[in-house]
Design an enzyme around this catalytic site. Structure first.
Site, PDB file in Angstrom:
ATOM      1  CG  ASP A   6      17.269  -2.729  -4.994  1.00 55.96           C
ATOM      2  OD1 ASP A   6      16.885  -3.917  -4.733  1.00 55.96           O
ATOM      3  OD2 ASP A   6      17.056  -1.593  -4.090  1.00 55.96           O
ATOM      4  N   GLY A   8      14.178  -4.964  -7.312  1.00 59.02           N
ATOM      5  CA  GLY A   8      13.281  -5.407  -6.592  1.00 59.02           C
ATOM      6  C   GLY A   8      12.024  -6.255  -7.029  1.00 59.02           C
ATOM      7  CB  ILE A  12      15.027  -3.687 -12.626  1.00 54.54           C
ATOM      8  CG1 ILE A  12      14.694  -4.361 -12.600  1.00 54.54           C
ATOM      9  CG2 ILE A  12      17.160  -3.635 -11.565  1.00 54.54           C
ATOM     10  CD1 ILE A  12      14.951  -5.078 -13.367  1.00 54.54           C
ATOM     11  CD  GLU A  70      15.298  -6.496  -0.658  1.00 53.34           C
ATOM     12  OE1 GLU A  70      15.048  -7.802  -0.808  1.00 53.34           O
ATOM     13  OE2 GLU A  70      14.496  -5.786  -0.903  1.00 53.34           O
ATOM     14  CB  THR A  99       5.957  -3.185  -3.924  1.00 55.11           C
ATOM     15  OG1 THR A  99       7.696  -3.450  -4.873  1.00 55.11           O
ATOM     16  CG2 THR A  99       5.706  -4.533  -3.798  1.00 55.11           C
ATOM     17  CG  MET A 123      -2.362  -0.692  -0.057  1.00 55.13           C
ATOM     18  SD  MET A 123      -2.764  -0.781   1.868  1.00 55.13           S
ATOM     19  CE  MET A 123      -3.984  -0.007   2.056  1.00 55.13           C
ATOM     20  CD  GLN A 125       2.677   0.764  -8.739  1.00 58.00           C
ATOM     21  OE1 GLN A 125       3.311  -0.102  -7.870  1.00 58.00           O
ATOM     22  NE2 GLN A 125       3.204   0.851  -9.812  1.00 58.00           N
ATOM     23  CE1 TYR A 137       3.892   5.104  -7.955  1.00 54.79           C
ATOM     24  CE2 TYR A 137       5.458   6.717  -9.593  1.00 54.79           C
ATOM     25  CZ  TYR A 137       4.240   6.202  -8.353  1.00 54.79           C
ATOM     26  OH  TYR A 137       5.025   6.424  -6.887  1.00 54.79           O
ATOM     27  CB  SER A 226      10.655   3.508  -6.235  1.00 53.67           C
ATOM     28  OG  SER A 226      11.891   3.714  -5.894  1.00 53.67           O
TER      29      SER A 226
HETATM   30  P1  ADP Z   1      10.685  -2.619  -5.543  1.00 53.85           P
HETATM   31  O1  ADP Z   1      12.307  -2.302  -4.743  1.00 53.85           O
HETATM   32  O2  ADP Z   1       8.984  -3.427  -3.870  1.00 53.85           O
HETATM   33  O3  ADP Z   1      11.117  -2.624  -5.997  1.00 53.85           O
HETATM   34  P2  ADP Z   1      10.394   0.592  -4.648  1.00 53.85           P
HETATM   35  O4  ADP Z   1      11.388   1.047  -3.668  1.00 53.85           O
HETATM   36  O5  ADP Z   1      11.506   0.196  -6.272  1.00 53.85           O
HETATM   37  O6  ADP Z   1      10.020  -1.109  -4.576  1.00 53.85           O
HETATM   38  O7  ADP Z   1       9.477   1.164  -5.014  1.00 53.85           O
HETATM   39  C1  ADP Z   1       8.028   0.412  -5.659  1.00 53.85           C
HETATM   40  C2  ADP Z   1       6.896   1.588  -5.938  1.00 53.85           C
HETATM   41  O8  ADP Z   1       7.902   2.771  -6.494  1.00 53.85           O
HETATM   42  C3  ADP Z   1       5.955   1.555  -6.734  1.00 53.85           C
HETATM   43  O9  ADP Z   1       4.933   0.382  -5.896  1.00 53.85           O
HETATM   44  C4  ADP Z   1       5.272   2.244  -6.278  1.00 53.85           C
HETATM   45  O10 ADP Z   1       4.416   3.235  -5.402  1.00 53.85           O
HETATM   46  C5  ADP Z   1       6.676   3.667  -7.473  1.00 53.85           C
HETATM   47  N1  ADP Z   1       6.823   4.292  -8.457  1.00 53.85           N
HETATM   48  C6  ADP Z   1       7.410   5.314  -8.431  1.00 53.85           C
HETATM   49  N2  ADP Z   1       8.137   4.885  -9.660  1.00 53.85           N
HETATM   50  C7  ADP Z   1       7.248   4.008 -10.476  1.00 53.85           C
HETATM   51  C8  ADP Z   1       6.880   3.773 -11.901  1.00 53.85           C
HETATM   52  N3  ADP Z   1       7.868   4.405 -12.963  1.00 53.85           N
HETATM   53  N4  ADP Z   1       6.312   2.405 -12.107  1.00 53.85           N
HETATM   54  C9  ADP Z   1       5.504   1.849 -10.764  1.00 53.85           C
HETATM   55  N5  ADP Z   1       6.029   2.495  -9.487  1.00 53.85           N
HETATM   56  C10 ADP Z   1       6.592   2.955  -9.490  1.00 53.85           C
END
Ligand code: ADP
Length: 267
Positions: A6, A8, A12, A70, A99, A123, A125, A137, A226
């Site tokens: 995935d 994103g 990734i 997705e 994100t 948001m 971040q 982060y 995440s």
């Molecule tokens: P996407 O599929 O849009 O990339 P994710 O589910 O992976 O979304 O979530 C992204 C979010 O996870 C980031 O905006 C941040 O808040 C958080 N995050 C968790 N671990 C990390 C990391 N190691 N680096 C950056 N962001 C992280």
């Protein structure tokens, strides 16, 4: 060997399945070339992609990868996790706090997107950086965990000052709304500001989710993404606020890999 990926906006997520064993890993989306190099080492592997950067990743790898939408992939991944956790749900909301935040209703075998909000991990971040200058982060979330937003957020009980409140006094009336009342006496730390930003994101995500739950008569809201990683504060806000509003939150371990697992299972 099978890979479900995935790709994103921020991260990734990769699920690898080999001889019945499943492993999880993640990279920053800016490291897409590194992920491509990894896949180049396994030209015979079956690869399934999803996410906004899937087509770009496909252009960098030797495999002719399967691609799925997705939302379908995420749904399939959640269903797979719920089955394995022995926690099947028939009518529920799932909220993917990535994100940005995307909210979906599931009934039986059908999912439909029920809405979303720009309040999410991105948001935390971005606003976090504007408030404190911190871009890392893990540092940001560790700092937020030490914060206190009591002097920053205005609660219903603050407005009613001991009078009987028409809705629970602990509900936030205005995120950041207490600042102008406390600014003469309180020194806000970076940690406090971050805690308030995470509070605003968590409460927005929850409010939109429970409105969807109410609309569709669902009891459970399943939260993935995440944004909950290394961010116990966000998890706590979302969990407590969902309960306070009368619904049941459910967090799936490794739930942020739902899209990656789902596209692999759809292949
Ligand atoms: P996407 O599929 O849009 O990339 P994710 O589910 O992976 O979304 O979530 C992204 C979010 O996870 C980031 O905006 C941040 O808040 C958080 N995050 C968790 N671990 C990390 C990391 N190691 N680096 C950056 N962001 C992280």
């Amino acid at each position: 060997m099978k890979f479900g990926i995935d790709a994103g906006g921020t991260l990734i997520k990769i699920v690898k399945e080999e001889n019945g064993e499943r492993t999880f890993s993640k990279y920053l989306s800016t490291e897409v070339e590194t992920v491509a190099e990894l896949l180049q080492q396994y030209p015979d592997a079956e690869v399934a992609l999803t996410g906004g950067k899937a087509t770009y990743l496909q252009s960098l790898i030797p495999q002719d990868a399967f691609q799925s939408i997705e939302f379908d992939a995420t749904f399939k991944g959640i269903q797979t996790f719920l089955e394995q956790l022995n926690h099947p749900l028939e009518n529920y909301i799932f909220t993917n706090v990535g994100t940005g935040t995307s909210i979906h209703h599931v009934k039986g075998e059908v999912q439909e997107r029920a809405g979303g909000t720009g309040a999410g991990g991105g948001m935390i971040q971005g606003l976090g950086y504007l408030l404190t200058g911190e871009a890392d982060y893990e540092t940001l979330t560790a700092l937020a965990a030490k914060g206190d937003r009591d002097d920053i957020d205005l609660k219903v009980k603050h407005i009613y000052k001991g009078d009987k409140t028409p809705i629970p006094g602990e509900l936030t009336a205005a995120n950041f709304g207490r600042v102008l009342h406390t600014k003469e006496t309180v020194q806000y730390t970076d940690a406090d500001k971050l805690a308030a930003a995470i509070g605003a994101v968590g409460e927005t995500v929850t409010t939109v989710s429970i409105h969807a739950a109410r609309e569709f008569g669902a009891e459970y809201v399943v939260y993935i993404g995440s944004s909950f990683l290394s961010n116990e504060l966000l998890k706590k806000v979302v969990m407590n606020y969902t309960v306070l509003r009368g619904f049941k939150p459910y967090f799936i371990e490794n739930g942020e890999y739902s899209g990656a697992l789902g596209t692999l299972k759809l292949m």
